[in-house]
Scaffold this active site. Sequence first.
Site, PDB file in Angstrom:
ATOM      1  N   LEU A  60       0.861  -1.178   0.000  1.00 34.51           N
ATOM      2  CA  LEU A  60       0.000   0.000   0.000  1.00 34.51           C
ATOM      3  C   LEU A  60       0.893   1.221   0.000  1.00 34.51           C
ATOM      4  O   LEU A  60       1.991   1.197   0.574  1.00 34.51           O
ATOM      5  CB  LEU A  60      -0.879   0.043   1.265  1.00 34.51           C
ATOM      6  N   ASP A  61       0.413   2.313  -0.605  1.00 34.76           N
ATOM      7  CA  ASP A  61       1.147   3.577  -0.516  1.00 34.76           C
ATOM      8  C   ASP A  61       1.297   3.982   0.944  1.00 34.76           C
ATOM      9  O   ASP A  61       0.451   3.658   1.786  1.00 34.76           O
ATOM     10  CB  ASP A  61       0.408   4.688  -1.266  1.00 34.76           C
ATOM     11  N   ARG A  62       2.337   4.725   1.228  1.00 37.21           N
ATOM     12  CA  ARG A  62       2.618   5.154   2.599  1.00 37.21           C
ATOM     13  C   ARG A  62       1.429   5.884   3.230  1.00 37.21           C
ATOM     14  O   ARG A  62       1.093   5.661   4.391  1.00 37.21           O
ATOM     15  CB  ARG A  62       3.853   6.056   2.601  1.00 37.21           C
ATOM     16  N   ARG A 118      -5.851   6.478  -7.302  1.00 31.84           N
ATOM     17  CA  ARG A 118      -5.620   7.916  -7.214  1.00 31.84           C
ATOM     18  C   ARG A 118      -5.664   8.570  -8.594  1.00 31.84           C
ATOM     19  O   ARG A 118      -6.282   9.628  -8.782  1.00 31.84           O
ATOM     20  CB  ARG A 118      -4.275   8.177  -6.519  1.00 31.84           C
TER      21      ARG A 118
END
Length: 352
Positions: A173-175, A275
């Site tokens: 997952l993205d930070r 996103r």
Amino acid sequence: MSRKSASKKPVRVRPGRPVKTSKVGGDNAAVRGEVRQGVQWVTVDEDNDGQRVDNFLLAQLRGVPKSIIYRLIRKGEVRVNKGRVKPDTRVNTGDRVRIPPVTRKEKPEQVAPGSRVQGVMESAVVFENDQMLVVNKPSGIAVHGGSGLSFGLIEVLRSARPSTKFLELVHRLDRDTSGLVMVAKKRSALRYLQDELRQKRIRKHYHALVAGDWPDSVNRVDVPLLRYEMPNGERRVKVDAAGKASLTTFRCLNRYAGYSLVEASPVTGRTHQIRVHSAWAGHPIAGDDKYMDDVSLKAFRAIGGQRLMLHARGLEFTLPVSGEAMRLEAPYDDAFNDVLRKLSGRLKGINQ
């Protein structure tokens, strides 16, 4: 009277013992900051049964370049049950693997995660069995260290569970994205779950607060995505015909004045997919400092928004070994809930 030159004592290397060496001079002197590892004999356990010997060695000799490992195999210095092997030779449970002496760079001392952050991560575990665990990752914590970060989720879990021999991320997952992340506790479980991801048999559902009024007519976005780098080296993604095929399905959950809460389910797994697909549809995710315009981002900050409003809410998958069907759901964190509460007075409607 001639002066005798003092002879240097040779460095004695015991099998299996790492020895630090430093540059003293001469062509054969070891380079400072390197560690000499003696001969090792490793017994293959059931979790590595059927693995290629080159991949087995890459895991055993982390930090040693691939070219050196393949050279050792080619020269016959790697043995399985005293016999020579090829890179694609499969190892079996109980096999004895001879790993020859190697020199690797000494790793700089890492900052160990503190007990507080270990406790936070342990309390975020929402499911666990002998094969795997699932964590509700907090926003702002990377899944792994690197790029200036001392540690991430996986390093924290390893520190908190020193007796667990194997812990590896199944996916990422993205930070700044919160929510469900799968971690394998056995290599066989890692192989199984990653194959399930490739076959698209694991379903992921994200909740995102997006700018504007999301139209019911937009229930899928399937434009191709291309990764690129900014002049400063920052990684970005854009819609581009030269990119990889990408598909996300969308469903509007709630509508507020100025925002919508949507469920986004990625069918493919591209970097920043939800996103970029949201932004391309004209409704960037609130708090997204990469893909939201400055005016909209400033307006979101004005209502107290401090994080990327993207949360990996649900997972549907079958368990390794048992094949039991699982459906997990992770609650929002306080920051996500706070924004929704502030917007609740401006609720326009709810889709059932």
